[in-house]
Design a protein around this motif. Structure first.
Motif, mmCIF file in Angstrom:
data_model
loop_
_atom_site.group_PDB
_atom_site.id
_atom_site.type_symbol
_atom_site.label_atom_id
_atom_site.label_comp_id
_atom_site.label_asym_id
_atom_site.label_seq_id
_atom_site.Cartn_x
_atom_site.Cartn_y
_atom_site.Cartn_z
ATOM 1 N N GLU A 597 0.873 -1.178 0.003
ATOM 2 C CA GLU A 597 -0.022 -0.141 0.237
ATOM 3 C C GLU A 597 0.803 1.112 -0.205
ATOM 4 O OE1 GLU A 597 -2.513 0.825 3.591
ATOM 5 O OE2 GLU A 597 -0.868 -0.441 4.647
ATOM 6 N N ASN A 598 0.259 2.178 -0.237
ATOM 7 C CA ASN A 598 0.966 3.755 -0.527
ATOM 8 C C ASN A 598 1.804 3.658 -1.601
ATOM 9 O OD1 ASN A 598 -0.410 4.477 1.918
ATOM 10 N ND2 ASN A 598 0.925 3.990 3.176
ATOM 11 N N PHE A 599 1.656 2.446 -2.617
ATOM 12 C CA PHE A 599 2.580 2.608 -3.746
ATOM 13 C C PHE A 599 2.350 3.810 -4.601
ATOM 14 C CE2 PHE A 599 3.783 0.651 -7.850
ATOM 15 C CZ PHE A 599 4.821 0.146 -7.642
ATOM 16 N N PRO A 600 3.401 4.336 -5.129
ATOM 17 C CA PRO A 600 3.230 5.811 -5.757
ATOM 18 C C PRO A 600 2.069 5.609 -6.703
ATOM 19 C CG PRO A 600 5.302 4.786 -6.102
ATOM 20 C CD PRO A 600 4.819 3.927 -4.931
ATOM 21 N N GLY A 601 1.629 6.742 -7.275
ATOM 22 C CA GLY A 601 0.901 6.600 -8.358
ATOM 23 C C GLY A 601 1.632 6.465 -9.623
ATOM 24 N N ARG A 642 -0.913 0.251 -14.025
ATOM 25 C CA ARG A 642 -0.559 1.197 -13.160
ATOM 26 C C ARG A 642 -1.985 1.628 -12.527
ATOM 27 N NH1 ARG A 642 4.567 2.899 -14.774
ATOM 28 N NH2 ARG A 642 5.112 2.160 -17.346
ATOM 29 N N SER A 646 -2.191 6.794 -5.335
ATOM 30 C CA SER A 646 -1.751 5.863 -4.248
ATOM 31 C C SER A 646 -2.769 5.092 -3.625
ATOM 32 C CB SER A 646 -0.879 6.396 -3.043
ATOM 33 O OG SER A 646 -0.477 5.710 -2.326
ATOM 34 N N ASP A 648 -4.577 2.599 -0.603
ATOM 35 C CA ASP A 648 -4.510 2.632 0.679
ATOM 36 C C ASP A 648 -5.324 1.428 1.182
ATOM 37 O OD1 ASP A 648 -4.602 2.814 3.484
ATOM 38 O OD2 ASP A 648 -5.663 4.748 3.679
#
Length: 898
Positions: A597-601, A642, A646, A648
């Motif tokens: 989680e919080n993987f960059p956009g 993709r 981000s 959550d």
């Protein structure tokens, strides 16, 4: 049984039955499907059951029955109760039922078909229906007129119509076409008009209608005809009916132009000049006259004759063949024969003025005998024609020639006249002997026939010519030659079996059987290719699949029929063209990706691999997200998935997407795959303390509370999962008269009393509790202040609140809570001493840390004794009033991260 019943009661009820006989008339179109309502007999007969004249309870049930299921009965269905008449499953074909020209009625028991006249209503279906019971009995005659529909196209009785027109036919000549088109339909649905698809500007059509309504087409000549210019016209005659839409039929119309004697014989020249030697032998050909007549057959027959102006001596000297026009010497020329003869010859045709040509024959009197040329052939010779095989070697002898003067007075010489690879040379040591031979090999394919002459002349200039023809015989010296050595073909895959590929063509310059070419596949050709031996047509017997094999390359042979046979080889290459017959195919039907989680956009989540076995544009694949396109995007070229934002995990832990792959074919093919995205938890949420709700809340603890009793608890939750959500509780700061009297359970957060409370332990205790998770790589935590007021009662609440508003002077203890966590992974097996060394190192470090910690603890204890007296003073201040512990306000606590 019904007929017997009628026969029995008939004599007693004949008048009643006759009075109740009724006729009903209906009409319907032919070709209707089953179940179409024709009419209701009960309603149309106004029977009581239909009209409702009597109560239903008093009405006996009516019954309707066909008297007999004859020819007409098979086309209708009669409801025995309601009397409704419908069409049956047998389709009514008016043209099959009624032959209008016959004017007859075809009966089938009590059901018949009538066609008494050619009008559209003449085709009728006749039915006899019995109505029962007896009180309503009647015989109903039902007539159903079958209306014609335009379901037949005009059709000519023969596919090819021939018509002959004389070439001198005047304009507006009318000729009937004996095979008009037939249309089984009637009225306007029948044949109405005729037309020519190509009238060549000299023909048109007209239609005449007789009293019976039959239409006959007539061909009308609109321009002048000339057989010698064009002897035949081929066009298409089209018949069209009057239906909506109209239907047409056609046939080939060949118009032959018959010949009339409108041309006369004509000579190409008006005069021929011929020279004849006086010593010519009898039968010598002098000349041939030829006239031409452009007509045909007997109209073009020509005969030749002398004009009356030709004197009889000339007629006797020169014979004229009246059929061929050949003139030959018929009597011997002597000294009294005139030197000049004027022969006027007529070309006679039937009904024509004769054509005239003049043949002027000049006779040269010869006082000496000409030289003699005597041939003796070596090669095969027949009637002056010498036969030589091609490829005969150089200097092949043909013939010997003896040249001599019969009077032996003059010197005679000779030479060879004509073109060709031949040579005439003296043959020594003999005099007047000459040898004719070849100078180079003969080639049948270059020239088949040579005509040469051996010319002898004497010293007086008198010439004699001996003509020799040399016929070259063919030999099998040429191999077949393909028009192309590399035959490049292409065919779309999924072809029909036995599909035509090409027609091979090879030529052989040899003649006869030696030039006949047969075709064969080479040994490297696959078995499903076929080559016709005679025509050279190349076919493939099975469907080709480009994805299985795209290129074929093999050899073909062309073999002639000579002996020994000669052959040549060509190469065939076949390219199988792609068709869009394969859908895009994902490597997996289900894809699963694990993403923190919080993987960059717009970071790369994963790659969706898809293939398409087709080629070119048919193999281009475009990917798209069918659902969740507001969050996810896919690179249609690389297949990279993709997320636009981000993600959550605490909001949504997983996503299920459907990816569609569409190729570039027309029509396009597609397939879908399921994508599951599972978000891996990251320790991004500190524990959230739910109780106590505020740092300003407090709890009254009675001094009589026994040791080990639970006082309160700290309750917190963590939105993370796994180890990131395992919470440990610890007291990291204390303040109060004897703050070590309370402890907290590191697992549950329960705060219990450790020791009995004494008189001097009364007062306010403030415990700073740290709530920490076990997250990786860095645990997160929150703190909350637990306020405990040890006293018998709460008499002055405002005083306590003022103490709570003061910033507590609490030193923070950096001590990690110790919680035993159930292992979730398997113990690692070790076959070495490495775990033992690690354990010893940890024990050594722990011992050093324990000694250091004990020293720090003793120092802190001494410092805390200095403040305890002041706290006791604050606690011992009298409190007014009592407070209900259950009414204490609990407010949410603001959690701070340390």
């Amino acid at each position: 049984h019904l007929l017997l019943f009628l026969l029995f009661v008939g004599p007693f009820n004949c008048f009643a039955s006759y009075s109740r006989a009724t006729e009903l008339f209906y009409s319907l179109n032919e070709g209707l499907p089953a179940g179409v309502l024709i009419g209701s007999l009960a309603r149309d007969l106004r029977l009581p059951s239909a009209g409702g004249q009597h109560p239903a309870s008093l009405q006996p049930p009516l019954s309707f029955t066909l008297a007999s299921h004859g020819l007409g009965g098979q086309y209708v269905q009669l409801d025995n109760r309601s009397g409704e008449l419908h069409t049956s499953a047998v389709e009514i074909d008016r043209e099959a039922l009624c032959v209008e020209s016959s004017g007859a009625t075809i009966f089938g028991g009590s059901a018949a078909v009538s066609s008494s006249s050619p009008s559209p209503e003449s085709c009728q279906l006749l039915l006899d229906v019995l109505v029962l019971p007896q009180e309503y009995f009647r015989l109903v005659k039902v007539k159903i007129a079958i209306r014609d529909v335009n379901d037949n196209a005009p059709r000519f009785p023969v596919p090819h119509i021939r018509l002959s027109v004389p070439e001198n036919a005047p304009v507006n000549t009318r000729l009937a076409i004996e095979h008009p088109a037939l249309d089984p339909d009637t009225g306007t649905n029948g044949v109405q008009t005729y037309r020519l698809r190509d009238n060549y500007g000299v023909f048109t059509l007209d239609v005449e209608e007789n009293e019976s309504g039959e239409r006959t087409p007539y061909l009308i000549v609109m321009g002048a005809l000339d057989r010698e210019t064009q002897d035949e016209y081929v066009t298409v005659i089209v018949a069209e009916d009057g239906g909506t839409p109209p239907l047409v039929g056609s046939a080939t119309l060949t118009i032959g132009i018959s010949d009339i004697n409108d041309n006369c014989p004509q000579f190409n020249d008006s005069q021929l000049n011929i020279t004849l030697y006086g010593n010519s032998s009898l039968g010598t050909h002098v000349a041939t006259v030829h006239a031409v007549d452009m007509d045909l057959g007997s109209n073009a027959q020509i005969t030749y004759s002398y004009s009356q102006k030709v004197p009889q001596p000339s007629r006797d000297l020169f014979h004229l063949n009246e059929s061929t026009g050949a003139i030959i010497l018929s009597t011997k020329v002597d000294g009294d024969t005139p030197r000049l003869h004027r022969l006027i010859i007529l070309g006679n045709g039937p009904g024509c003025i004769p054509a005239v040509i003049t043949v002027l024959v000049t006779i040269i009197k010869v006082m000496m005998r000409p030289p003699e040329v005597v041939p003796r052939f070596i090669a095969n010779e027949v009637e002056g024609v010498v036969f030589l095989k091609e490829l005969e070697p150089i200097n092949t002898p043909i013939a010997f020639f003896t040249i001599k003067d019969p009077d032996e007075k003059y010197k005679v010489s000779c030479y060879l006249d004509g073109d060709g690879p031949f040579r005439l040379s003296p043959y020594k040591p003999y005099n007047n002997e000459y040898l004719l031979e070849t100078t180079k090999p003969l080639d049948f394919e270059t020239q088949q026939l040579y005509e040469i002459s051996v010319v002898a002349w004497n010293s007086e200039g008198f010439h004699v010519k001996k003509v020799i023809k040399v016929q070259v015989l063919d030999d099998n010296d040429n191999s077949p030659v393909f028009s192309e050595q590399l035959i490049e073909l292409s065919i779309e895959e999924n072809n029909v079996p036995n599909a035509f590929l090409t027609k091979l063509h090879a030529t052989d310059a040899d003649s006869g059987e030696r030039g006949q070419v047969s075709y064969f596949l080479g040994p490297d050709a696959p078995s499903y290719f076929a080559l016709d031996k005679t025509t050279g047509v190349l076919t493939v017997s099975t469907q080709l699949d480009r994805e299985e094999k795209e290129k074929y390359r093999y050899t073909v042979k062309a073999v002639d029929s000579g002996f020994p046979p000669r052959e040549s080889i060509a190469t065939v290459t076949i390219t199988v063209l792609d068709k869009n017959d394969n859908s895009p195919r994902f490597i997996n039907k289900d894809f699963s990706f694990f993403v923190p989680e919080n993987f960059p956009g717009f970071g790369e989540i994963g790659v969706i691999s898809v293939t398409d076995a087709d080629a070119g544009q048919n193999g281009w694949v475009a990917l798209s997200v069918l659902n969740g396109s507001d969050i996810f995007v896919i690179d249609t070229g690389k297949g990279v998935l993709r997320a636009k934002v981000s993600l959550d995990r605490e909001q949504q832990s997983s996503y299920v997407l459907w990816i569609e792959a569409v190729d570039g074919g027309d029509p396009a093919l597609s397939s879908t795959a399921k994508i599951t995205i599972l978000l891996l938890d990251i320790n991004d949420n500190p524990p959230l303390v739910l109780f106590p709700q505020s740092n300003m809340s407090y709890l009254l603890v009675l001094p009589s509370t026994l040791p080990g009793s639970p006082i309160t608890e700290v309750y917190a939750v963590d939105k993370d999962t796994g180890m990131n959500a395992v919470i440990a509780y610890s007291i990291i700061g204390r303040r109060g008269p004897r703050p070590e009297s309370f402890r907290i359970d590191p697992k549950t957060g329960n705060i219990t009393l450790e020791e009995s409370l004494m008189q001097n332990d009364y007062g306010l205790y403030r415990l700073l509790v740290k709530v920490s998770d076990h997250g990786y790589p860095e645990p997160l935590h929150s703190t909350v202040m637990v306020n405990l007021f040890v006293n018998d009662t709460v008499s002055n609440e405002s005083y306590i609140e003022s103490l709570l508003r003061k910033e507590p002077d609490i030193s923070v203890e950096e001590k990690q809570p110790q919680i035993s966590i159930e292992p979730t992974h398997k113990k690692m097996e070790s076959a070495s001493c490495m775990p033992t060394l690690v354990a010893l190192s940890i024990i050594s470090l722990s011992s050093i840390a324990l000694v250091t910690g004990m020293g720090i603890y003793i120092c802190l204890r001494k410092g805390k004794k200095h403040h305890r007296a002041e706290e006791n003073l604050e606690v011992q201040i009298p409190l007014n009033g009592r407070i209900n512990l259950h009414m204490l306000e609990k407010k949410p606590v603001e959690i701070s991260n340390i």
